[in-house]
Write a protein that holds these residues in place. Structure first.
Motif, PDB file in Angstrom:
ATOM      1  N   GLU A   1       1.024  -1.019   0.430  1.00 33.67           N
ATOM      2  CA  GLU A   1       0.202  -0.134   0.176  1.00 33.67           C
ATOM      3  C   GLU A   1       0.872   1.239  -0.425  1.00 33.67           C
ATOM      4  OE1 GLU A   1      -2.749   2.381  -1.117  1.00 33.67           O
ATOM      5  OE2 GLU A   1      -2.926   0.155  -0.005  1.00 33.67           O
ATOM      6  N   LYS A   2       2.223   1.238   0.615  1.00 38.36           N
ATOM      7  CA  LYS A   2       3.619   2.212   0.982  1.00 38.36           C
ATOM      8  C   LYS A   2       3.689   2.668  -0.249  1.00 38.36           C
ATOM      9  CE  LYS A   2       3.998   2.307   5.627  1.00 38.36           C
ATOM     10  NZ  LYS A   2       5.051   2.424   6.293  1.00 38.36           N
ATOM     11  N   GLU A   3       3.861   1.401  -1.157  1.00 37.54           N
ATOM     12  CA  GLU A   3       4.495   1.791  -2.511  1.00 37.54           C
ATOM     13  C   GLU A   3       3.089   2.243  -3.333  1.00 37.54           C
ATOM     14  OE1 GLU A   3       7.348   1.257  -5.454  1.00 37.54           O
ATOM     15  OE2 GLU A   3       7.614   1.236  -3.100  1.00 37.54           O
ATOM     16  N   ARG A   4       2.186   2.522  -3.379  1.00 38.85           N
ATOM     17  CA  ARG A   4       1.196   2.263  -4.429  1.00 38.85           C
ATOM     18  C   ARG A   4       1.406   3.461  -4.390  1.00 38.85           C
ATOM     19  NH1 ARG A   4      -2.049  -1.900  -2.871  1.00 38.85           N
ATOM     20  NH2 ARG A   4      -1.533  -3.574  -3.598  1.00 38.85           N
ATOM     21  N   GLU A   5       1.169   3.963  -2.572  1.00 43.50           N
ATOM     22  CA  GLU A   5       0.428   5.879  -2.372  1.00 43.50           C
ATOM     23  C   GLU A   5       1.810   6.107  -2.885  1.00 43.50           C
ATOM     24  OE1 GLU A   5      -1.965   6.372  -1.209  1.00 43.50           O
ATOM     25  OE2 GLU A   5      -1.265   8.384  -1.240  1.00 43.50           O
ATOM     26  N   ARG A   6       2.862   6.292  -3.199  1.00 45.67           N
ATOM     27  CA  ARG A   6       4.833   7.274  -3.424  1.00 45.67           C
ATOM     28  C   ARG A   6       4.570   6.695  -4.445  1.00 45.67           C
ATOM     29  NH1 ARG A   6       8.922   5.469  -5.486  1.00 45.67           N
ATOM     30  NH2 ARG A   6       8.918   3.401  -5.654  1.00 45.67           N
ATOM     31  N   ARG A   7       3.781   5.729  -5.672  1.00 45.49           N
ATOM     32  CA  ARG A   7       3.754   5.924  -7.053  1.00 45.49           C
ATOM     33  C   ARG A   7       2.844   6.898  -7.494  1.00 45.49           C
ATOM     34  NH1 ARG A   7       4.731  -0.265  -8.748  1.00 45.49           N
ATOM     35  NH2 ARG A   7       6.330  -0.914  -8.319  1.00 45.49           N
ATOM     36  N   ARG A   8       1.279   7.379  -6.784  1.00 46.37           N
ATOM     37  CA  ARG A   8       0.981   7.590  -7.100  1.00 46.37           C
ATOM     38  C   ARG A   8       1.264   8.974  -7.324  1.00 46.37           C
ATOM     39  NH1 ARG A   8      -2.802   5.478  -3.087  1.00 46.37           N
ATOM     40  NH2 ARG A   8      -3.678   3.350  -4.610  1.00 46.37           N
ATOM     41  N   GLU A   9       2.263   9.536  -5.728  1.00 50.75           N
ATOM     42  CA  GLU A   9       2.254  10.350  -5.682  1.00 50.75           C
ATOM     43  C   GLU A   9       3.694  10.746  -6.600  1.00 50.75           C
ATOM     44  OE1 GLU A   9       2.000  10.847  -0.611  1.00 50.75           O
ATOM     45  OE2 GLU A   9       3.910  10.964  -1.436  1.00 50.75           O
TER      46      GLU A   9
END
Length: 159
Positions: free
Chosen positions: A68-76
């Protein structure tokens, strides 16, 4: 038959080796101890399995959290990527028109192997901006009428 898997044969004991009451009590005590040991072993195994399951659940939760953190980082990161501005004016790098050299190019003794290509990159090698098959000696320069590869800015231009 198979040894060790059948019923154990009764071993005759001489009478008087152990009185009947004592024999019975000793066997009952051994049975009770064996039963206790077996129950303790089963309890330990059950605890070990529960501990393993708990650790597995924790690991899965951590893994899901990391994803989830990786997905969030990619979105940012995707939100930060600047949109490349459109090119101001198309500049032809590889000249598609016939070239009239300013000087006569001397005949070359070497044969150029088939499949050799000139590739031009921009942005420090980030993207390829032009490519052409090399079949003869090439002229690099600023004048589009006199050069095969036109360079208007960069390290090859001395103006």
């Amino acid at each position: 038959g198979m040894m060790g898997f059948g019923a154990m044969p009764m071993v005759p004991m001489p009478m008087g080796a152990m009185p009947g009451a004592m024999l019975g009590n000793a066997m009952m005590e051994e049975d009770a101890k064996a039963k206790e040991a077996k129950e303790a072993q089963e309890a330990k195994e059950k605890e070990a399995k529960e501990e393993e399951a708990r650790k597995r659940r924790e690991a899965e939760a951590k893994e899901a959290e990391a994803k989830e953190k990786e997905r969030e980082r990619r979105r940012e990161e995707a939100a930060k990527v600047p949109v490349e501005p459109p090119p101001m004016e198309f500049e032809e790098i590889v000249n598609s028109m016939p070239v009239t050299p300013f000087w006569k190019i001397p005949a070359q003794k070497a044969e150029i192997p088939l499949g050799i290509r000139l590739r031009v990159f921009d942005g420090g090698g980030a993207r390829e901006v032009a490519s052409m098959a090399v079949t003869k000696s090439l002229i690099f320069g600023m004048d589009a009428e006199r050069s095969h590869v036109v360079e208007r800015h960069g390290q090859g231009v001395y103006a």
